[in-house]
Design a protein around this motif. Structure first.
Motif, PDB file in Angstrom:
ATOM      1  N   UNK A 200       0.841  -1.193   0.000  1.00  0.00           N
ATOM      2  CA  UNK A 200       0.000   0.000   0.000  1.00  0.00           C
ATOM      3  C   UNK A 200       0.881   1.250   0.000  1.00  0.00           C
ATOM      4  N   UNK A 201       0.513   2.233  -0.816  1.00  0.00           N
ATOM      5  CA  UNK A 201       1.151   3.549  -0.790  1.00  0.00           C
ATOM      6  C   UNK A 201       0.036   4.587  -0.821  1.00  0.00           C
ATOM      7  N   UNK A 202      -0.144   5.275   0.294  1.00  0.00           N
ATOM      8  CA  UNK A 202      -1.277   6.178   0.523  1.00  0.00           C
ATOM      9  C   UNK A 202      -0.729   7.598   0.681  1.00  0.00           C
ATOM     10  N   UNK A 203      -1.093   8.479  -0.242  1.00  0.00           N
ATOM     11  CA  UNK A 203      -0.584   9.856  -0.266  1.00  0.00           C
ATOM     12  C   UNK A 203      -1.749  10.803  -0.025  1.00  0.00           C
ATOM     13  N   UNK A 204      -1.685  11.569   1.062  1.00  0.00           N
ATOM     14  CA  UNK A 204      -2.760  12.476   1.466  1.00  0.00           C
ATOM     15  C   UNK A 204      -2.162  13.870   1.658  1.00  0.00           C
ATOM     16  N   UNK A 205      -2.566  14.825   0.811  1.00  0.00           N
ATOM     17  CA  UNK A 205      -2.022  16.184   0.860  1.00  0.00           C
ATOM     18  C   UNK A 205      -3.171  17.159   1.069  1.00  0.00           C
ATOM     19  N   UNK A 206      -2.980  18.123   1.965  1.00  0.00           N
ATOM     20  CA  UNK A 206      -4.061  19.041   2.295  1.00  0.00           C
ATOM     21  C   UNK A 206      -3.522  20.417   2.646  1.00  0.00           C
TER      22      UNK A 206
END
Length: 247
Positions: A200-206
């Motif tokens: 899994x590679x989960x990228x969350x940008x905010x």
């Protein structure tokens, strides 16, 4: 046509979300729900938050149910929207068809929201991409993590060392020279495919606060987030991963 540079992008879910500083009413949420039925014709799913208040005796425990919005879905269940009193989002599940088609749904959702609820201050915007890297493993041998991921754990050497069965790591940081924050997750994940190891590679940008007041500027900022997401994704994978996505 997909705008991805890969023939088989590993994206299992892409999400764009806008959150508001103040909630709107349930009746307004229901109007938005009804006006989105063209893109999301499946009967909506009611979302609720349930909390419990504990008293001195079992019979004094009380459940409080709070309206949280609706989950809307396209007929093929690939495109999803979440609308609530303080949030509106668009999601695209696999197969991913490219940013242009995906962001068009998100912008239409927001346009309907704006038309019903009027101008509201946006307190947070976010873009999240969840990727699953499927590595064929016909011999069911240990698969080295660093063959496929740059963002990975480092383990100590000790007697009896064999192979890693599972792992999960998380990092949260500011993105240099930008107003954005990144949450990066990597780990092992159960594979839906036989004789396959999946990562899994989960990228969350905010960005939270100090957001533009015009829609054009908001979507320009979201497009900037997407560019950072692409850069971080490429920096997090190896050439062996790229070969998987290109074959």
């Amino acid at each position: 046509m997909s705008s991805s540079p890969y023939r088989r992008p590993p994206i299992t879910e892409a999400v764009v979300e806008l959150r508001l500083a103040d909630p709107i009413g349930i009746d307004e949420v229901e109007k938005i729900r009804d006006r989105l039925t063209g893109d999301y014709p499946v009967p909506p799913q009611l979302l609720q938050n349930i909390s419990f208040t504990a008293g001195p005796g079992d019979q004094n425990n009380r459940a409080q149910v709070e309206f949280a919005g609706y989950r809307l879905s396209s007929a093929d269940a690939i495109n999803v929207a979440i609308i609530g009193p303080q949030n509106v989002s668009a999601s695209r599940l696999a197969p991913y068809s490219g940013w242009e088609e995906f962001i068009a749904y998100a912008r239409r959702n927001w346009a309907v929201w704006r038309k019903v609820a009027g101008w509201r201050e946006v307190s947070r915007i976010g873009v999240r991409y969840i990727n699953r890297i499927d590595v064929p493993n016909p011999d069911e041998r240990p698969v080295p993590i660093d063959d496929y991921l740059v963002f990975r754990p480092v383990f100590p050497e000790f007697e009896g060392w064999q192979s890693v069965e599972s792992f999960a790591i998380n990092g949260a940081m500011d993105i240099a020279n930008s107003p954005f924050k990144l949450i990066l997750n990597a780990g092992s994940t159960p594979s839906p495919l036989i004789r396959t190891v999946s990562f899994l590679l989960d990228i969350d940008i905010s960005q939270q606060g100090n957001l533009p007041r015009s829609d054009d500027d908001l979507w320009a900022l979201i497009d900037q987030i997407r560019l950072h997401k692409n850069r971080i994704f490429e920096a997090s994978i190896t050439d062996l991963s790229r070969e998987l996505f290109s074959s």
